[in-house]
Design a protein around this motif. Structure first.
Motif, short mmCIF file in Angstrom:
data_model
loop_
_atom_site.label_atom_id
_atom_site.label_comp_id
_atom_site.label_asym_id
_atom_site.label_seq_id
_atom_site.Cartn_x
_atom_site.Cartn_y
_atom_site.Cartn_z
N THR A 289 0.84 -1.22 0.00
CA THR A 289 0.00 0.00 0.00
C THR A 289 0.86 1.25 0.00
O THR A 289 0.58 2.22 -0.72
CB THR A 289 -0.94 0.00 1.21
OG1 THR A 289 -1.71 -1.21 1.22
CG2 THR A 289 -1.89 1.18 1.16
N LEU A 290 1.92 1.26 0.81
CA LEU A 290 2.82 2.41 0.84
C LEU A 290 3.55 2.57 -0.49
O LEU A 290 3.77 3.70 -0.96
CB LEU A 290 3.83 2.25 1.98
CG LEU A 290 3.28 2.38 3.39
CD1 LEU A 290 4.38 2.15 4.42
CD2 LEU A 290 2.64 3.75 3.60
N ALA A 291 3.93 1.46 -1.11
CA ALA A 291 4.58 1.54 -2.42
C ALA A 291 3.64 2.15 -3.45
O ALA A 291 4.06 2.96 -4.30
CB ALA A 291 5.02 0.14 -2.86
N PHE A 292 2.37 1.77 -3.38
CA PHE A 292 1.37 2.36 -4.29
C PHE A 292 1.25 3.85 -4.04
O PHE A 292 1.17 4.65 -4.98
CB PHE A 292 0.02 1.67 -4.09
CG PHE A 292 -1.10 2.30 -4.86
CD1 PHE A 292 -1.33 1.95 -6.18
CD2 PHE A 292 -1.91 3.27 -4.28
CE1 PHE A 292 -2.36 2.55 -6.91
CE2 PHE A 292 -2.93 3.88 -5.00
CZ PHE A 292 -3.16 3.51 -6.32
N ALA A 293 1.23 4.26 -2.77
CA ALA A 293 1.11 5.68 -2.43
C ALA A 293 2.30 6.46 -2.96
O ALA A 293 2.14 7.55 -3.54
CB ALA A 293 0.98 5.85 -0.92
N VAL A 294 3.50 5.94 -2.76
CA VAL A 294 4.71 6.62 -3.24
C VAL A 294 4.70 6.72 -4.77
O VAL A 294 5.02 7.78 -5.34
CB VAL A 294 5.97 5.88 -2.75
CG1 VAL A 294 7.22 6.45 -3.42
CG2 VAL A 294 6.09 5.99 -1.23
N ALA A 295 4.32 5.64 -5.44
CA ALA A 295 4.27 5.65 -6.90
C ALA A 295 3.26 6.68 -7.41
O ALA A 295 3.51 7.38 -8.40
CB ALA A 295 3.91 4.26 -7.41
N THR A 296 2.13 6.79 -6.73
CA THR A 296 1.12 7.77 -7.13
C THR A 296 1.62 9.19 -6.91
O THR A 296 1.38 10.08 -7.75
CB THR A 296 -0.17 7.53 -6.34
OG1 THR A 296 -0.61 6.18 -6.50
CG2 THR A 296 -1.29 8.46 -6.82
N LEU A 297 2.32 9.43 -5.82
CA LEU A 297 2.89 10.77 -5.57
C LEU A 297 3.94 11.13 -6.62
O LEU A 297 4.01 12.28 -7.08
CB LEU A 297 3.49 10.83 -4.17
CG LEU A 297 2.50 10.82 -3.00
CD1 LEU A 297 3.25 10.73 -1.67
CD2 LEU A 297 1.61 12.05 -3.03
N VAL A 298 4.76 10.15 -6.99
CA VAL A 298 5.76 10.39 -8.03
C VAL A 298 5.08 10.70 -9.36
O VAL A 298 5.48 11.64 -10.08
CB VAL A 298 6.69 9.16 -8.16
CG1 VAL A 298 7.59 9.31 -9.40
CG2 VAL A 298 7.55 9.00 -6.92
#
Length: 311
Positions: A289-298
Motif C-alpha cells: 500500500t505504501l509503495a502504491f502511495a509513493v508511486a502515485t505521488l511520483v
C-alpha cells in the motif's frame, strides 16, 4: 509550513476533530469493556463475562460500530486532505502566481503536502493504536498480533491506507482541477483500491489445510473455506482431479468417480491462514500500500511539470 496549514485549515480542522473524536471514543469503549469483562471474557465467549449481558450489548451497540468506522475513516481523511491541495489552486486560478513565486512546481507541491501529511499520519496513528487496544478489550483472551479478527480495521494498515487515499486524491485534484470532482473521483478510486487489495490478498496469501480447528479459536485464522487435498496433503483443484481421472481412464462425471477419489485418498478439508502469520500478512500489505502511495505521488509530481497553467 504555516502557510500550508492555513490554506488547508478547514480540511485539517475537520480531519483532526473526526480523528480525535473517534480516538477518544475507542479509549472510552475499551475502558468500558474492560470494566464489564471477567476472566476469559470476550465477545466470542460472552458467557464468561462477569456481566455477560451488558458486555455483549455494549460490544454490539458501541465497540462493533466503532471498529466498522475505522474501516472507512482512513480513506475518508486521506481523500479530504489530498483533494483540495492541487485542485483549489487550479480552481481559483491562483496556480500561475503560486507556482511562479517558488519557481519549482515540485517544490511547491512538497511544501503544500508535507505539513498536511504529517498531521494525517499523526491522526491515523492514534486511530491505529486505538483500534488495536479496542480489539484487545473485545477479545482479551486473544493476542491481537496473532489474530485475523477485524483485519484491516486496526494497526499500521490504517495509516498506510490513509496515505494511499491522500495520494490518489492529490492526483485526482491535479487531473480534474476541481475540489469536489476530485473528492468524488478519489472516493471511487479508493474504493477500487480497497476491493482490489482484498482480491490480491486472497490470491497471494495461500491458505493451508487446518486439521485442528481449535487452533483458529486460540489464534483466529483468516479462513479460506473448504478445499480438496490429495493423499500427500496438497491442495488440488477440481479441474486437476478431472484431468487425473481422465488419464486413469475414469469418467469424471461417471458413477465411478467418487470411488476413484476415495482410492486416491482425496478428501475435503478446511483451509485457512493461521493467526500466527498475521504480522507477516499485515506487513506485506502495508508495504504494498505504501509503495502504491509513493508511486502515485511520483506520478503526480511528473504530471505536475507537464500540467498546463490555467489562464
Amino acid at each position: 509550513f504555516r502557510l500550508s496549514l492555513a490554506l488547508s485549515r478547514v480540511e485539517l480542522g475537520a480531519v483532526v476533530v473526526l480523528g480525535a473524536t473517534l480516538s477518544i471514543a475507542t479509549i472510552l469503549a475499551e475502558w468500558r469493556l474492560r470494566e464489564l469483562a471477567g476472566p476469559g471474557c470476550s465477545f466470542l465467549r460472552p458467557e464468561l463475562c462477569s456481566r455477560a449481558g451488558p458486555f455483549s450489548q455494549f460490544d454490539m451497540a458501541v465497540a462493533g460500530p466503532l471498529m466498522a468506522g475505522l474501516a472507512i475513516v482512513p480513506w475518508l481523511t486521506g481523500a479530504i486532505l489530498g483533494a483540495p491541495i492541487m485542485a483549489r489552486e487550479l480552481e481559483r486560478r491562483t496556480a500561475p502566481l503560486a507556482w511562479s513565486l517558488i519557481g519549482s512546481r515540485r517544490r511547491r507541491m512538497a511544501r503544500r503536502t508535507v505539513p498536511v501529511l504529517l498531521i494525517l499520519i499523526v491522526t491515523c496513528t492514534a486511530l491505529a493504536l486505538g483500534g488495536d487496544r479496542l480489539e484487545a478489550a473485545r477479545v482479551p483472551i486473544v493476542d491481537p498480533s496473532h489474530s485475523f479478527l477485524d483485519y484491516g480495521l486496526r494497526g499500521p494498515l490504517i495509516v498506510a491506507r490513509s496515505l494511499a487515499a491522500f495520494a490518489i486524491a492529490l492526483f485526482a485534484g491535479l487531473i480534474t482541477g476541481r475540489s469536489l470532482p476530485a473528492l468524488i473521483v478519489a472516493g471511487m478510486l479508493s474504493g477500487g483500491l480497497w476491493t482490489g487489495a482484498d482480491a490480491i490478498r486472497t490470491a497471494v496469501v495461500e491458505p493451508r489445510p487446518v486439521q485442528d480447528l481449535s487452533i483458529c479459536q486460540i489464534q483466529p485464522c483468516l479462513r479460506g473455506g473448504a478445499r480438496l487435498v490429495d493423499a500427500d496433503g496438497r491442495v488440488v483443484t477440481t479441474r486437476e482431479l478431472f484431468q487425473r481421472a481422465s488419464r486413469a481412464g475414469v469418467d469424471p462425471i461417471g458413477p465411478g468417480f467418487e470411488t476413484w477419489l476415495a482410492e486416491q485418498g482425496v478428501s475435503e478439508v478446511t483451509v485457512a491462514v493461521p493467526g500466527s502469520e498475521y504480522r507477516a500478512v499485515e506487513t506485506g500489505e502495508v508495504a504494498a500500500t505504501l509503495a502504491f502511495a509513493v508511486a502515485t505521488l511520483v506520478a503526480t509530481s511528473v504530471l505536475l511539470e507537464r500540467r498546463r497553467v490555467p489562464a
